[in-house]
Write an enzyme that holds these catalytic residues in place. Structure first.
Site, short mmCIF file in Angstrom:
data_model
loop_
_atom_site.label_atom_id
_atom_site.label_comp_id
_atom_site.label_asym_id
_atom_site.label_seq_id
_atom_site.Cartn_x
_atom_site.Cartn_y
_atom_site.Cartn_z
N HIS A 41 1.01 -1.24 0.14
CA HIS A 41 0.01 -0.05 0.06
C HIS A 41 0.95 1.33 -0.04
N ASP A 43 6.76 21.54 -26.60
CA ASP A 43 6.71 20.19 -26.02
C ASP A 43 7.82 20.14 -24.89
N TRP A 54 7.13 0.24 3.80
CA TRP A 54 7.75 0.87 2.54
C TRP A 54 9.03 1.43 2.77
N SER A 97 13.19 6.10 -13.92
CA SER A 97 12.23 6.94 -14.45
C SER A 97 12.01 8.04 -14.13
N SER A 98 12.08 8.32 -12.85
CA SER A 98 11.94 9.76 -12.16
C SER A 98 13.04 10.60 -12.32
N HIS A 110 13.10 11.99 3.42
CA HIS A 110 12.31 13.28 3.82
C HIS A 110 12.37 14.05 2.77
N GLU A 141 11.74 13.17 -0.22
CA GLU A 141 10.61 12.60 -0.98
C GLU A 141 9.42 13.06 -0.64
N TYR A 153 8.74 16.18 0.47
CA TYR A 153 8.40 17.10 0.04
C TYR A 153 8.28 17.37 -1.48
N SER A 176 -1.53 27.18 -5.63
CA SER A 176 -1.29 28.64 -6.08
C SER A 176 -1.72 29.07 -7.36
N HIS A 185 14.80 12.97 11.69
CA HIS A 185 13.60 13.12 12.80
C HIS A 185 12.82 11.94 12.70
N THR A 219 6.82 27.30 5.30
CA THR A 219 5.49 26.55 5.01
C THR A 219 4.15 27.25 5.50
N LYS A 236 3.83 30.15 3.13
CA LYS A 236 2.75 29.89 2.01
C LYS A 236 1.21 29.78 2.46
N ARG A 263 1.78 1.27 14.92
CA ARG A 263 1.41 0.78 13.44
C ARG A 263 1.98 -0.48 13.08
C1 HEA Z 1 0.71 8.47 -0.65
C2 HEA Z 1 -0.27 8.30 -0.25
C3 HEA Z 1 -1.17 7.62 0.19
C4 HEA Z 1 -2.55 7.53 0.20
C5 HEA Z 1 -3.39 8.27 -0.78
C6 HEA Z 1 -2.92 6.83 1.28
C7 HEA Z 1 -4.56 6.35 1.35
C8 HEA Z 1 -5.00 5.66 2.25
N1 HEA Z 1 -4.30 5.00 3.24
FE1 HEA Z 1 -2.11 4.75 3.75
N2 HEA Z 1 -0.20 4.83 3.91
C9 HEA Z 1 0.64 5.43 3.07
C10 HEA Z 1 0.54 6.39 1.93
C11 HEA Z 1 -0.86 6.55 1.53
N3 HEA Z 1 -2.07 6.10 1.95
C12 HEA Z 1 1.91 5.10 3.34
C13 HEA Z 1 3.22 5.68 2.82
C14 HEA Z 1 1.85 4.10 4.38
C15 HEA Z 1 2.86 3.46 5.33
C16 HEA Z 1 3.15 2.34 5.06
C17 HEA Z 1 4.02 1.53 5.90
O1 HEA Z 1 3.74 1.60 6.92
O2 HEA Z 1 5.03 0.97 5.20
C18 HEA Z 1 0.45 4.19 4.80
C19 HEA Z 1 -0.23 3.23 5.68
C20 HEA Z 1 -1.65 3.08 6.07
C21 HEA Z 1 -2.03 2.40 7.01
C22 HEA Z 1 -1.19 1.91 8.15
C23 HEA Z 1 -0.91 0.49 8.14
C24 HEA Z 1 -0.18 -0.18 9.06
O3 HEA Z 1 0.48 0.63 9.74
O4 HEA Z 1 -0.28 -1.37 9.01
C25 HEA Z 1 -3.27 2.71 6.92
C26 HEA Z 1 -4.48 2.06 8.16
O5 HEA Z 1 -5.51 2.46 7.87
C27 HEA Z 1 -3.70 3.33 5.86
C28 HEA Z 1 -4.92 3.70 5.48
C29 HEA Z 1 -5.36 4.42 4.19
C30 HEA Z 1 -6.50 4.45 3.65
C31 HEA Z 1 -7.70 3.86 4.21
C32 HEA Z 1 -6.47 5.28 2.51
C33 HEA Z 1 -7.47 5.78 1.50
O6 HEA Z 1 -7.48 7.19 1.23
C34 HEA Z 1 -7.49 5.08 0.24
C35 HEA Z 1 -8.91 5.45 -0.53
C36 HEA Z 1 -8.79 4.91 -1.75
C37 HEA Z 1 -9.45 3.45 -2.18
C38 HEA Z 1 -10.16 2.98 -0.89
C39 HEA Z 1 -9.61 3.13 -3.58
C40 HEA Z 1 -11.04 3.29 -4.04
C41 HEA Z 1 -11.39 2.48 -5.01
C42 HEA Z 1 -12.51 1.61 -4.80
C43 HEA Z 1 -12.99 1.68 -3.53
C44 HEA Z 1 -13.15 0.83 -6.04
C45 HEA Z 1 -12.38 -0.40 -5.88
C46 HEA Z 1 -13.04 -1.38 -6.94
C47 HEA Z 1 -12.10 -1.74 -8.00
C48 HEA Z 1 -10.85 -1.25 -8.35
C49 HEA Z 1 -12.98 -2.63 -8.90
N4 HEA Z 1 -2.54 3.57 5.24
C1 HEA Z 2 3.46 15.32 1.69
C2 HEA Z 2 4.04 14.63 2.66
C3 HEA Z 2 4.68 15.11 4.10
C4 HEA Z 2 4.64 16.54 4.42
C5 HEA Z 2 4.27 17.98 3.76
C6 HEA Z 2 5.14 16.54 5.74
C7 HEA Z 2 5.64 17.61 6.84
C8 HEA Z 2 6.05 17.53 7.86
N1 HEA Z 2 6.28 16.24 8.69
FE1 HEA Z 2 6.13 14.60 8.07
N2 HEA Z 2 6.02 12.53 7.46
C9 HEA Z 2 5.53 12.15 6.20
C10 HEA Z 2 5.06 13.07 5.05
C11 HEA Z 2 5.15 14.34 5.15
N3 HEA Z 2 5.32 15.11 6.17
C12 HEA Z 2 5.53 10.84 6.03
C13 HEA Z 2 5.21 10.05 4.90
C14 HEA Z 2 5.90 10.41 7.22
C15 HEA Z 2 6.03 8.83 7.77
C16 HEA Z 2 6.99 8.07 7.22
C17 HEA Z 2 7.06 6.58 7.76
O1 HEA Z 2 7.71 6.60 8.74
O2 HEA Z 2 6.62 5.81 6.87
C18 HEA Z 2 6.08 11.41 8.21
C19 HEA Z 2 6.71 11.55 9.18
C20 HEA Z 2 7.16 12.45 10.19
C21 HEA Z 2 7.99 12.38 11.10
C22 HEA Z 2 8.57 11.39 11.94
C23 HEA Z 2 7.50 10.76 12.78
C24 HEA Z 2 7.90 9.36 13.33
O3 HEA Z 2 8.09 8.32 12.60
O4 HEA Z 2 8.15 9.44 14.55
C25 HEA Z 2 8.14 13.85 11.66
C26 HEA Z 2 9.01 14.26 12.95
O5 HEA Z 2 9.52 15.22 12.82
C27 HEA Z 2 7.43 14.88 10.64
C28 HEA Z 2 7.64 15.92 10.68
C29 HEA Z 2 7.05 16.82 9.54
C30 HEA Z 2 7.03 18.31 9.93
C31 HEA Z 2 7.60 19.04 10.87
C32 HEA Z 2 6.60 18.79 8.66
C33 HEA Z 2 6.49 20.32 8.17
O6 HEA Z 2 6.88 20.14 6.84
C34 HEA Z 2 4.91 20.70 8.24
C35 HEA Z 2 5.00 22.36 8.16
C36 HEA Z 2 3.51 22.90 8.06
C37 HEA Z 2 3.01 23.26 9.11
C38 HEA Z 2 3.79 23.62 10.56
C39 HEA Z 2 1.59 24.13 8.88
C40 HEA Z 2 1.44 25.26 8.38
C41 HEA Z 2 2.11 26.41 9.20
C42 HEA Z 2 1.64 27.42 9.71
C43 HEA Z 2 0.20 27.76 9.55
C44 HEA Z 2 2.61 28.63 10.34
C45 HEA Z 2 2.48 28.75 11.76
C46 HEA Z 2 2.78 27.67 12.74
C47 HEA Z 2 3.64 27.57 13.64
C48 HEA Z 2 4.58 28.77 13.88
C49 HEA Z 2 3.59 26.38 14.41
N4 HEA Z 2 6.97 13.96 9.87
CU LIG Z 3 10.58 13.69 7.44
#
Ligand code: HEA
Ligand code: HEA
Ligand SMILES: [Cu+2]
Ligand code: CUA
Lengths: 401, 287, 531
Positions: free
Chosen positions: C83, C112, C148, C175-176, C259, C261, C263, C274, C308, C334, C337, C456
């Site tokens: 997933h 293009d 993942w 590809s990326s 990390h 990634e 962003y 925007s 972090h 952030t 923005k 988790r």
């Molecule tokens: C990048 C984007 C992304 C998106 C969009 C989502 C979307 C969703 N994720 Fe995501 N999730 C991750 C990224 C994302 N996730 C990542 C990175 C992890 C960590 C993995 C890890 O721990 O290694 C994670 C882990 C994660 C967990 C934790 C699992 C665990 O720790 O064991 C859970 C649990 O609830 C969850 C739930 C969901 C749900 C309910 C959605 C929903 O928003 C999904 C909604 C979409 C659908 C349900 C599809 C809709 C389609 C149909 C219903 C039609 C089906 C029919 C046919 C195909 C014929 N996700």
């Molecule tokens: C789109 C993806 C995305 C984005 C944008 C961010 C944004 C941020 N993330 Fe997140 N993060 C993930 C995707 C993302 N993260 C994923 C996928 C994981 C889990 C990976 C895994 O373990 O599987 C993760 C996990 C993760 C962790 C590790 C947690 C853990 O495993 O224990 C931490 C810890 O510092 C963190 C911090 C932050 C912070 C500080 C930001 C900041 O950039 C956020 C900044 C934004 C704001 C703060 C809000 C707007 C600001 C204001 C309105 C200004 C005023 C505010 C103040 C002065 C407070 N993230």
């Molecule tokens: Cu991070």
């Protein structure tokens, strides 16, 4: 803290007992030392660090909530007031250096304040010096091993695995209060003493966590890392392995039993006696039947998670021992597999078991299910094997036998 | 629409016709990945799929680059397209730098953090006899080995690669001055130096395995040593192939004094490989 | 068309004078047209989104109640891992590349992408990679189940599925990198005369910076998984303490990629927002320059915060403090923005068609995710909640309500340009409201679960966690079904619907709105002049 409790109560009342439908039709009650039903916040802290974390979280949440309300108050005001449908005409400003500097500097100050608040706690959490008792926690796939290495109780050592019965997990029996967070042997520590936990692992990374203590530390194979806690209240506290470690990652809980000083001393004495009783008499002559009986226990405690009680394993991840050539062939090979493990597979080295245990479990596997070698592996065989060098072990334990 | 643009400067773009080379490349990589993955697990189709995929990939590369060379010689790349090529080659080399950075980072981390940690006091519980020093094969891989010093092969190799950089630059100047004979000769010399480098490297590996007991499996030292020098060697090979292609094109009379990006791209790549070697020479062999 | 192209069209015997695309399947397989390739990317990513979503539903099914119901634990881990991988590498990233393909040439006035043929390869590499991932479910031992993040040494234990996953990621990385090189080059070298960098549309700016991040970190990921591969099969000891390596080293290398990634998955989203907010506020984007600087600062900071994710590995206090401070700093740009968007709305003349709804929803819900991120960044708190559902809640707030909602917003905004038809506004609004409500039902309760200590990646949990899990599962199915509305809207808009002119949105600005809708197969064959 008080406020939080109050919020908890309100919300618990507000969320209807929807869960009853989901869980088995039985009243679920709070788990002592574990999660409460519909718990909303961090658990009630039991250590100084945990309460610092608790407060820190509360402050952070508060600041964020205030900013959130302020920022989105403005946005929603705009959303309602500055609509075209209300005849609002667009203004044409599109920058303002003063405002832009202000909203860069103010958040900067806010985060600096936040970071400053947290720094003290970070340093305190890291200070593992001057511990009263040091316990080594070793993560195995999938259970914990504990060795009391320093302080009162030194020398105590045991394994601790999930004790929830299979039937409860499979839904064939009602689930108990401590479902999933209960073990056969709890870690016991005295109240009010600084306990240093050394974590390490045998195979992959695990993590030792007790939420109520504010403690979580990865257990990394080949490395020792440490953390500490000083529990302020007697009671039982529960957590689970918090790093994905394979199939049974969800099933390796951690339970710490905090006792009064006196009770702790009593426990230590009991343990010492028990251990003495369990110690195998080094001069004992084992018969094959005795070894098989003993081996069955070792197998059930140690090997069954992977190779299954039936000895059939779950191929291809975990191979069967029943009928395996290695098991039935010359003794040296299975001995080497157990002492050396198989690099890069889940089959770790089991040289931490005693000679008797290793001999017993091998005798058992060689004479169970369809395996009938009819012989016995003696503790002396293991002892001899422990003297082999790495090259020999590697060669004998290799797969293509 | 196919009329030439009225004013000479604007028609800068080159948009190729639909092409089947990319999909061929994708099929090739699919077969290679499937083949490699099954092979290392001792399964079917293993080496077969890998070999077919690789052959297909080579065919694709020849075809694709052949097309590009044809387009270039056909005068279809304007100055603007040339600039695009320059940007893209620079960014590609940057991505390669980052790939090596991962492995240099691993070496750095092992030497500065993990090995000292393994030898520190707390770790006595696990590794009572381990002494933290570099080079090491780690606490449990007990076989003794001799690390690879800078003398003499690596030093000779450094000299070879540096001179190849010089010969390549001479060739480049010759191309710019339209001295085709010098160009062809110095291209040949550059490639020769590269090939000799590879020969020495192969010899060094054989020496490591047979005399020094230094293998890929010799703990962290062996891992970092062979992976870094190995990936570098692989890049030298790729660079040499590029140079050979360029050389063949030179001899066919391709490239003009003011228009020869393929030559320059290959040269940049070669210099990059050179610089990585200098890094290796210092960090892996000397430090 | 450019003179260069057709003047010398001799060698391949193709028809120099056709204007439209070649027909049939081969059109899509061999295309070198950025619009075709954009469309391919978008459909690919949507299919991957459904696939990843179905896996998520598998997760939520099992977690609906305590006990093991449907899957064995090993398969559950495969679901979680795949997933995550499929959503990140298959759905979100390619979707943004699809947008880039469609929009960047249109927005900068180029005919293009710079390398149209390589562009085709970037897309068609994704297909074999996705196939490898899917195949891995069916090989002995199943797909990779190491999360993942593929942490070693767990990832050195798995079978063939792990190797297929590694090679799939190598191919996706290639590809990326190719796609990013293409984008950077196009933006730097192919802008219409007069379009200086500081006049460039925001979406192009965010992609320029994203592409730079991608080129910098994808090779590092390739390095990390290559080391896993050699540890698995060729006897190296990078992540094995017995040989002097360190499992934690994998995490450092992985998160140096990981990390940035995250962003990579949000910066183009910022770009889309925007565009949408000014269009529907009928007011120019506030603080264009500071937007550019903020985006760059986020990108630069993103390279020094990686650990972090590793606060619980036991790094020295100095390390924890450094990474905590650096991470918290990211809140500042952030915030800039967020404030700029709100200032753009301020005193505008707003209407709330679906794109704007999703944009406002994005700002609101993404900020919640940002705040929880900030809370995670505070080391002591993170030590409590690391690897619990709090983190799962955090990243779904930023990824689903962030990246995904921005993608929806952008799709509704530009679909008239892509198809020439207006989408069904009623269904669009329904899609928005269903999505945002079910989204919060699904992921809000996860904060509570995490604070209460539910880890988790577990298939079964204590009964006390049951209610919130049940709510989340119900929400997940609702959210999933709501996405079918989106599919319907898109299909309807492709099939027909109200025809639109060049510029269907009153407040829209930019070169893409100067060409007809649907955008002709070839656009800007002579570069427009930008004032
Ligand atoms: C990048 C984007 C992304 C998106 C969009 C989502 C979307 C969703 N994720 Fe995501 N999730 C991750 C990224 C994302 N996730 C990542 C990175 C992890 C960590 C993995 C890890 O721990 O290694 C994670 C882990 C994660 C967990 C934790 C699992 C665990 O720790 O064991 C859970 C649990 O609830 C969850 C739930 C969901 C749900 C309910 C959605 C929903 O928003 C999904 C909604 C979409 C659908 C349900 C599809 C809709 C389609 C149909 C219903 C039609 C089906 C029919 C046919 C195909 C014929 N996700
Ligand atoms: C789109 C993806 C995305 C984005 C944008 C961010 C944004 C941020 N993330 Fe997140 N993060 C993930 C995707 C993302 N993260 C994923 C996928 C994981 C889990 C990976 C895994 O373990 O599987 C993760 C996990 C993760 C962790 C590790 C947690 C853990 O495993 O224990 C931490 C810890 O510092 C963190 C911090 C932050 C912070 C500080 C930001 C900041 O950039 C956020 C900044 C934004 C704001 C703060 C809000 C707007 C600001 C204001 C309105 C200004 C005023 C505010 C103040 C002065 C407070 N993230
Ligand atoms: Cu991070
Ligand atoms: Cu042990 Cu997870």
């Amino acid at each position: 803290m008080g406020v939080a409790k109050w919020i908890n109560k309100v919300a618990a009342a507000a969320v209807p007992a929807l869960g009853a439908g989901a869980a088995l039709a039985q009243a679920v009650v709070d788990m002592p030392g574990g999660p409460a039903v519909r718990q909303l916040n961090l658990p009630p802290p039991v250590t100084g660090i945990a309460s610092q974390i608790y407060d820190l979280h509360f402050v952070m949440l508060g600041i964020c909530a205030v900013i959130f309300v302020a920022v989105f108050g403005v946005m929603f005001y705009s959303v309602f007031a500055h609509r075209k449908s209300k005849g609002h005409k667009p203004a044409d400003f599109h920058e303002s250096t003063a405002v832009e500097i202000a909203w860069t500097v103010v958040p900067m100050i806010i985060v600096i304040v936040m970071a400053a608040l947290a720094t003290k706690t970070v340093l305190a959490m890291k200070d593992t010096s001057n511990a009263d008792i040091t316990i080594k926690a070793t993560g195995y796939q999938w259970k914990w091993g504990y060795d009391y290495v320093k302080g009162e109780g030194e020398g105590i050592s045991f394994f601790s695995s999930l004790s929830t019965p299979r039937e409860q997990i499979e839904g064939k029996a009602p689930k108990g209060v401590n479902y999933m967070l209960e073990v056969d042997n709890e870690v016991v520590v005295p109240v009010g003493r600084k306990i240093r936990i050394l974590t390490t692992a045998q195979d992959v990374i695990h993590a030792w966590m007790i939420p109520a203590f504010g403690v979580k530390q990865d257990a990394i194979p080949g490395f020792i890392r440490d953390t500490w806690f000083k529990a302020e209240k007697v009671g039982v506290y529960r957590g689970q392995c918090a790093e994905l470690c394979g199939k049974e990652h969800g099933f390796m809980p951690i339970v710490v039993n905090v006792k009064t000083e006196a009770d702790y001393t009593k426990w230590v004495e009991e343990q010492k006696k028990l251990m003495a009783a369990k110690m195998d008499d080094p001069n004992k002559q084992w018969t094959q039947a005795e070894l098989i009986a003993r081996g069955e226990k070792v197998y059930a405690a140690t090997c069954v998670a992977c190779h299954q009680a039936s000895g059939k394993g779950t191929p291809p991840a975990f191979p069967p021992l029943d009928g395996a050539k290695v098991v039935q062939g010359p003794k040296d090979n299975p001995i080497a597999v157990l002492l050396n493990g198989r690099q890069g597979t889940a089959m770790a080295s089991f040289k931490s078991l005693s000679d008797v245990e290793l001999a017993a479990v091998l005798t058992y596997t060689r004479n169970s299910w369809g395996n009938k070698t009819g012989d016995a592996v003696m503790p002396a065989d293991i002892k001899a094997a422990k003297a082999w060098d790495a090259a020999k072990l590697n060669q004998l334990s290799a797969k293509a036998q | 629409m196919s009329a030439p643009a009225a004013h000479g400067s604007t028609p800068d773009y080159f948009i190729p016709q639909p092409s089947s080379w990319p999909i061929k490349g994708s099929i090739a990589l699919f077969l290679m990945a499937l083949g490699a993955a099954t092979w290392i697990n001792g399964m079917f189709p293993g080496p077969w799929a890998l070999a077919i995929g690789l052959a297909f990939l080579v065919y694709m590369l020849f075809g694709w680059f052949g097309t590009v060379a044809g387009e270039s010689e056909g005068g279809r790349y304007s100055g603007k397209v040339d600039v695009s090529f320059r940007w893209s080659m620079s960014w590609f080399i940057f991505s390669e730098v980052m790939f090596f950075a991962a492995f240099f980072g691993a070496l750095y981390y092992a030497r500065v953090f993990s090995v000292p940690w393994l030898g520190d006091l707390d770790q006595r519980l696990l590794w009572p006899d381990f002494k933290a020093q570099w080079p090491t094969a780690g606490p449990e891989i007990a076989e003794s080995f001799t690390p690879m010093g800078p003398f003499w092969i690596p030093t000779i190799n450094t000299a070879l690669l540096l001179s190849s950089g010089v010969t390549l630059t001479i060739a480049h100047h010759a191309l710019k001055d339209n001295k085709r004979g010098v160009l062809n000769l110095f291209m040949f010399l550059t490639i020769l130096l590269g090939v000799v480098f590879l020969g020495f490297q192969a010899y060094e590996y054989a020496h490591a395995y047979s005399d020094l007991n230094l293998k890929l499996s010799t703990g962290i030292y062996g891992s970092t040593f062979f992976m870094l020098t190995g990936f570098h060697g692989f890049h030298v090979t790729v660079g040499a192939i590029m140079l050979i292609v360029v050389w063949v094109r030179c001899m066919k009379g391709h490239f003009k004094p003011d228009h020869h990006f393929a030559f320059e791209g290959a040269a940049w790549y070669w210099h990059f490989v050179d610089v990585v070697w200098l890094g290796l020479y210092i960090v892996v062999y000397w430090m | 068309m450019s003179a260069v192209l057709d003047q010398h069209g001799h060698s391949h015997g193709h028809d120099d004078h056709h204007h439209g695309p070649p027909s049939g399947l081969m059109r899509w397989v061999m295309t070198t047209n950025h619009k075709d390739i954009g469309t391919l990317y978008l459909w690919f990513s949507f299919i991957m989104f459904l696939t990843g979503g179905v896996l998520a539903l598998g997760i939520r099914m099992e977690l609906f109640q305590p006990g093991l119901q449907y899957w064995n634990p090993e398969f559950f881990n495969q679901l979680t891992t795949m997933h995550g991988l499929i959503m990140v590498f298959g759905a979100i990233m390619p979707a943004f590349v699809g947008f880039a393909n469609w929009l960047i040439p249109l927005q900068i006035g180029a005919p293009d992408m710079a390398f149209a043929r390589m562009n085709n390869w970037s897309f068609w590499l994704l297909v074999p990679a996705a196939m490898l991932l899917v195949i891995s479910f069916f090989v002995p031992g199943g797909a990779t189940a190491a999360g993942w993040t593929l942490y070693a040494p767990l990832s050195t234990q798995m079978g063939l599925g792990m190797d297929l996953g590694i090679f799939a990621m190598h191919i996706m990385g290639a590809s990326s990198i190719m796609g990013s090189i293409n984008i950077v080059t196009t933006i730097l070298n192919m802008r219409a005369p007069g379009m200086t960098l500081m006049k460039m549309p925001m979406f192009c700016w965010t992609w320029l910076i994203t592409a730079y991040l991608l080129i910098a970190v994808m090779p590092v990921l390739a390095g990390a998984i290559t080391m896993v591969l050699t540890d698995r099969h060729f006897g190296t000891s990078f992540f094995n303490a017995a040989g002097g390596g360190d499992p934690v080293m994998y995490q450092h290398i992985f998160w140096f990629f990981g990390h940035p990634e995250v962003y990579i998955m949000i910066l183009p989203a910022f770009g889309i927002i925007s565009h949408v907010v000014p269009a529907f506020a009928r007011k120019q984007l506030f603080g264009y320059a500071s937007m550019v600087y903020a985006t760059s600062s986020i990108a630069i900071l993103s390279f020094i915060v990686w650990a972090h994710h590793m606060f619980t590995t036991g790094m020295p206090a100095s390390g924890q403090l450094f990474f905590m401070y650096a991470t918290m700093l990211i809140a500042v740009p952030t915030g800039v923005k967020v404030f700029n968007w709100i200032a753009t709305m301020w005193k505008g003349s707003m209407t709330f068609e679906t794109p704007m709804l999703f944009a406002v929803g994005f700002i609101f819900v993404f900020t919640m995710g940002g705040f929880t991120g900030l809370i995670c960044a505070v080391t002591p708190i993170d030590i409590q909640i690391q690897d619990t559902y709090y983190v799962v809640a955090h990243f779904h707030y930023v990824l689903v309500a962030g990246s995904l909602f921005a993608l929806f917003s952008g799709t509704y905004y530009w679909i008239p340009k892509w198809t020439g038809h207006m989408y069904d506004e009623g269904l669009g609004k329904l899609h928005f409201w269903a999505s945002i409500i079910f989204f919060n039902i699904t992921f809000f309760p996860m904060h509570f679960l995490g604070l209460a200590g539910m880890p988790r990646r577990i298939p079964d949990y204590a009964t006390q966690f049951a209610d919130f899990n049940a709510i989340a599962s119900v929400g997940a199915f609702g959210f999933g079904l709501s996405q079918l509305i989106f599919l319907v809207v898109v299909l309807k808009a492709i099939k027909g619907g109200a025809k639109v002119g060049d510029k269907p949105w009153e407040g829209a600005e930019g070169l893409e709105w100067t060409v007809p809708s649907p955008a002709p197969y070839h656009t800007f064959e002579t570069a427009p002049q930008v004032k």
